[in-house]
Design a protein around this motif. Structure first.
Motif, PDB file in Angstrom:
ATOM      1  N   ARG A 191      -7.862  -2.335   0.999  1.00  0.00           N
ATOM      2  CA  ARG A 191      -7.206  -3.429   0.286  1.00  0.00           C
ATOM      3  C   ARG A 191      -7.096  -3.139  -1.196  1.00  0.00           C
ATOM      4  O   ARG A 191      -6.168  -3.572  -1.844  1.00  0.00           O
ATOM      5  CB  ARG A 191      -8.010  -4.713   0.519  1.00  0.00           C
ATOM      6  N   ARG A 201      -1.977 -10.316  -2.143  1.00  0.00           N
ATOM      7  CA  ARG A 201      -1.908 -11.503  -1.287  1.00  0.00           C
ATOM      8  C   ARG A 201      -1.623 -12.763  -2.079  1.00  0.00           C
ATOM      9  O   ARG A 201      -0.750 -13.538  -1.757  1.00  0.00           O
ATOM     10  CB  ARG A 201      -3.236 -11.698  -0.531  1.00  0.00           C
ATOM     11  N   TYR A 233       1.595 -17.111  -1.767  1.00  0.00           N
ATOM     12  CA  TYR A 233       0.879 -16.301  -0.786  1.00  0.00           C
ATOM     13  C   TYR A 233       1.856 -15.312  -0.174  1.00  0.00           C
ATOM     14  O   TYR A 233       2.909 -15.689   0.325  1.00  0.00           O
ATOM     15  CB  TYR A 233       0.295 -17.211   0.301  1.00  0.00           C
ATOM     16  N   ASN A 266       2.065  -7.903   3.858  1.00  0.00           N
ATOM     17  CA  ASN A 266       0.916  -7.219   3.259  1.00  0.00           C
ATOM     18  C   ASN A 266       0.413  -6.107   4.169  1.00  0.00           C
ATOM     19  O   ASN A 266      -0.754  -6.043   4.512  1.00  0.00           O
ATOM     20  CB  ASN A 266      -0.209  -8.209   2.965  1.00  0.00           C
TER      21      ASN A 266
END
Lengths: 160, 249
Positions: free
Chosen positions: B52, B91, B125, B129
């Motif tokens: 991430r 995110r 949001y 992703n």
């Protein structure tokens, strides 16, 4: 070649969107501003629909001629700060008598420019609503002091 | 007004698809051989955190391209909008948007002038992703904003007739300022065109409009919100150019 074609397509779509932004829709608002008056029956605890006759004070021009209404829509003066209407409420049964009173409205006219498509309208800010003459024991509630182009908003409620 | 926005949105959606396909070919992306979901589920928590990356993943400055140009076609109303948003883990995108509006319009005998500014604060949001989108920072963002606007207006030559009372006159509206707020729900598609530069398309639904004072009148067009057409909500569209400040991946 393909790159040039893509740039041309993007530019064409963007320019078309800009041209569509120039489209002006027709006016969807009603420009008439009127004082909306409803009636409330205190003994029944709900809105009532009395039979009424309404005309402006000092003139026989009748707005409502002996018809049952749940709400009155009354035009206010644009160039004066008060407007009076004579309202005759017919009795619903023989045990009661008809009542006539003058609805006195003090207000401030506020000119408004709505849009180039719609044009102009006169809003009103209510300051005081009262009765004069017979039937002064009735009470009145001001639910909204802004008279605008909203034709469904109730501004004043008369308690019968 | 809604049908006009429907056509504009469909056209600009086509623009966004074209730019997305164009960006896909111009940016070298290492697409993973394995399926993303399977690969992620087989990883430990530390591996997923490493994949991430750090929390800070980009700071974006954007400017609206559509509304400033549309002012030359819509009768003299120019609106400018700028925004700054921060990418967190690719995110979450907290965002601040601001802009101002200038309007000088003449219609018949009526001369109308207005100016105002607006401020929006909110977050979004990112629905896109995966490893591919993180390589190029493409994003599809759903968000919400709270908006504040202050608009000042005045007019002259306002002609109004009252046939019932037989009154007719020309009026002037003295300079008036109104403070209003509302809530927006928006969707943004943003694609990278070349290194550090993005194009974005945002559609908005504006609702729950309220005034901070007892409103005696209203402007023709509220800065950031739009015109009044009697509905309790409004639509908006913006096409933006965006610069991403470099960050360590």
């Amino acid at each position: 070649m393909l790159r040039t074609l893509r740039i041309g397509c993007l530019a064409g779509v963007f320019l078309t969107a800009l041209l569509l932004a120039a489209c002006r829709p027709d006016c969807s608002l009603s420009l008439q501003t009127k004082l909306n008056v409803s009636f409330w029956n205190d003994s029944l605890g709900r809105e009532s629909r009395p039979v009424v006759r309404v005309h402006r004070v000092g003139n026989d021009s009748i707005l409502y001629d002996s018809i049952g209404v749940s709400m009155l829509s009354l035009p206010l003066h644009d160039q004066q700060s008060s407007t009076d209407f004579e309202i005759q409420v017919f009795a619903s049964d023989t045990t009661r008598s008809d009542t006539t009173f003058v609805l006195h409205v003090e207000h401030t006219p506020l000119p408004q420019y709505i849009s180039p498509e719609c044009g102009c309208s006169m809003f009103h800010e209510l300051h005081k609503v009262s009765f004069a003459g017979e039937g002064t024991e009735k009470s009145v509630s001001v639910l909204s002091n802004q008279v605008t182009t909203d034709a469904h908003e109730v501004h004043v409620q008369v308690h019968l | 007004m809604r049908s006009m926005y429907k056509y504009i949105f469909s056209l600009l959606a086509a623009v966004c698809v074209c730019t997305g396909l164009w960006a896909d070919e111009t940016i070298a992306v290492n697409t993973p051989a394995a399926d993303d979901e399977t690969e992620m589920s087989n990883m430990t928590r530390d591996d997923r955190r490493a994949l991430r990356g750090p929390a800070y993943q980009g700071f974006y400055l954007s400017a609206d391209l559509f509304n400033p140009l549309a002012g030359f076609w819509n009768g003299g109303r120019h609106e400018f909008e700028f925004s700054a948003d921060l990418g967190l883990w690719h995110r979450l995108f907290p965002v601040v948007e601001t802009g101002f509006m200038l309007q000088n319009e003449r219609s018949g005998q009526v001369s109308y002038g207005s100016r105002g500014f607006f401020l929006r604060v909110g977050a979004g949001y990112n629905l896109l992703n995966n490893q591919w989108s993180r390589q190029a920072d493409h994003a599809i963002i759903l968000g919400a904003r709270y908006c504040f606007s202050r608009t000042s207006y005045q007019a002259s030559g306002v002609t109004i007739e009252n046939p019932y009372w037989g009154e007719s006159g020309s009026y002037d509206i003295s300079p008036t300022s109104v403070n209003q707020g509302w809530v927006e729900f928006c969707a943004t598609v943003r694609t990278q065109i070349c290194k550090g530069f993005f194009l974005g398309l945002t559609g908005r639904v504006k609702a729950f409009k309220h005034s901070y004072e007892n409103l005696s009148g209203m402007p023709t067009y509220t800065a950031g919100y739009g015109g009044e057409d009697g509905d309790s909500f409004n639509f908006g569209l913006s096409f933006t150019a965006c610069y991403q400040f470099p960050y360590k991946r």
